[in-house]
Design an enzyme around this catalytic site. Structure first.
Site, PDB file in Angstrom:
ATOM      1  N   ARG A  28       0.797  -1.237   0.154  1.00 59.76           N
ATOM      2  CA  ARG A  28       0.004   0.085  -0.066  1.00 59.76           C
ATOM      3  C   ARG A  28       0.852   1.329  -0.171  1.00 59.76           C
ATOM      4  O   ARG A  28       0.373   2.246  -0.608  1.00 59.76           O
ATOM      5  CB  ARG A  28      -0.952   0.102   1.475  1.00 59.76           C
ATOM      6  CG  ARG A  28      -2.147  -0.857   0.999  1.00 59.76           C
ATOM      7  CD  ARG A  28      -3.129  -0.894   2.164  1.00 59.76           C
ATOM      8  NE  ARG A  28      -2.688  -1.335   3.282  1.00 59.76           N
ATOM      9  CZ  ARG A  28      -2.738  -2.467   3.762  1.00 59.76           C
ATOM     10  NH1 ARG A  28      -3.256  -3.453   2.932  1.00 59.76           N
ATOM     11  NH2 ARG A  28      -2.433  -2.789   5.055  1.00 59.76           N
ATOM     12  N   SER A  45      -1.026 -17.015   5.699  1.00 64.80           N
ATOM     13  CA  SER A  45      -1.583 -16.014   6.661  1.00 64.80           C
ATOM     14  C   SER A  45      -2.891 -16.828   7.364  1.00 64.80           C
ATOM     15  O   SER A  45      -3.805 -17.542   6.536  1.00 64.80           O
ATOM     16  CB  SER A  45      -2.260 -14.970   5.870  1.00 64.80           C
ATOM     17  OG  SER A  45      -2.934 -14.146   6.734  1.00 64.80           O
ATOM     18  N   ASN A  48      -4.710 -15.970  13.808  1.00 58.84           N
ATOM     19  CA  ASN A  48      -3.881 -16.624  15.199  1.00 58.84           C
ATOM     20  C   ASN A  48      -4.808 -16.514  16.342  1.00 58.84           C
ATOM     21  O   ASN A  48      -4.900 -17.161  17.004  1.00 58.84           O
ATOM     22  CB  ASN A  48      -2.860 -15.506  15.382  1.00 58.84           C
ATOM     23  CG  ASN A  48      -1.530 -15.918  14.480  1.00 58.84           C
ATOM     24  OD1 ASN A  48      -1.312 -16.958  13.965  1.00 58.84           O
ATOM     25  ND2 ASN A  48      -0.843 -14.912  14.321  1.00 58.84           N
ATOM     26  N   CYS A  49      -5.968 -15.274  16.027  1.00 57.80           N
ATOM     27  CA  CYS A  49      -6.661 -15.086  17.070  1.00 57.80           C
ATOM     28  C   CYS A  49      -7.798 -16.689  17.441  1.00 57.80           C
ATOM     29  O   CYS A  49      -8.346 -16.568  18.273  1.00 57.80           O
ATOM     30  CB  CYS A  49      -7.687 -13.880  16.942  1.00 57.80           C
ATOM     31  SG  CYS A  49      -8.554 -13.712  15.505  1.00 57.80           S
TER      32      CYS A  49
END
Length: 130
Positions: A28, A45, A48-49
């Site tokens: 970006r 990806s 993780n939560c």
């Protein structure tokens, strides 16, 4: 962020939370940078939560935690993602990283302008008694 007319090359060691977020943010900030993200494991990806829910059995399939895959990063962000690839040596004086394909053992030398280290850690299940 280009250097005197040439594209800046950034190598990011590690994917998942830190490396993947860094790669997306860098894209970006600089749409012309050459970005290479290397990840030793198969996933680029994941959420993780959600790991506590997976380890407790509330989320049954590990694949439910996947957020983005290699193709997502290539098509949406123009990022060269190499899973199953690990950094085995860094030569900061010459700005070169040696990368090893974990499946074949093939080693390549990649030059860089900027290097980001976000290797993370392996997951483990805690040992406890009830």
């Amino acid at each position: 962020m280009a250097f005197a007319g040439k594209r800046m090359k950034v190598i990011i060691v590690g994917g998942v939370a830190g490396g993947a977020s860094c790669a997306a943010r860098l894209r970006r900030l600089d749409e012309n940078a050459e970005i290479v993200m290397v990840e030793r494991g198969p996933y680029v990806s994941y959420a993780n939560c959600g790991l506590p829910y997976f380890t407790s059995g509330i989320i049954e399939r590990e694949s439910s935690l996947l957020v983005a895959n290699v193709e997502t990063f290539r098509s949406q962000f123009a990022i060269d993602v190499r899973t199953g690839c690990e950094a085995i040596d860094i030569d900061p004086a010459n700005k070169i990283v040696e990368l090893r394909d974990v499946e074949t053992g093939r080693v390549t030398a990649e030059p860089y302008d900027k290097l980001v280290l976000s290797p993370g850690e392996s997951r483990c299940a805690p040992h406890y008694r009830v």
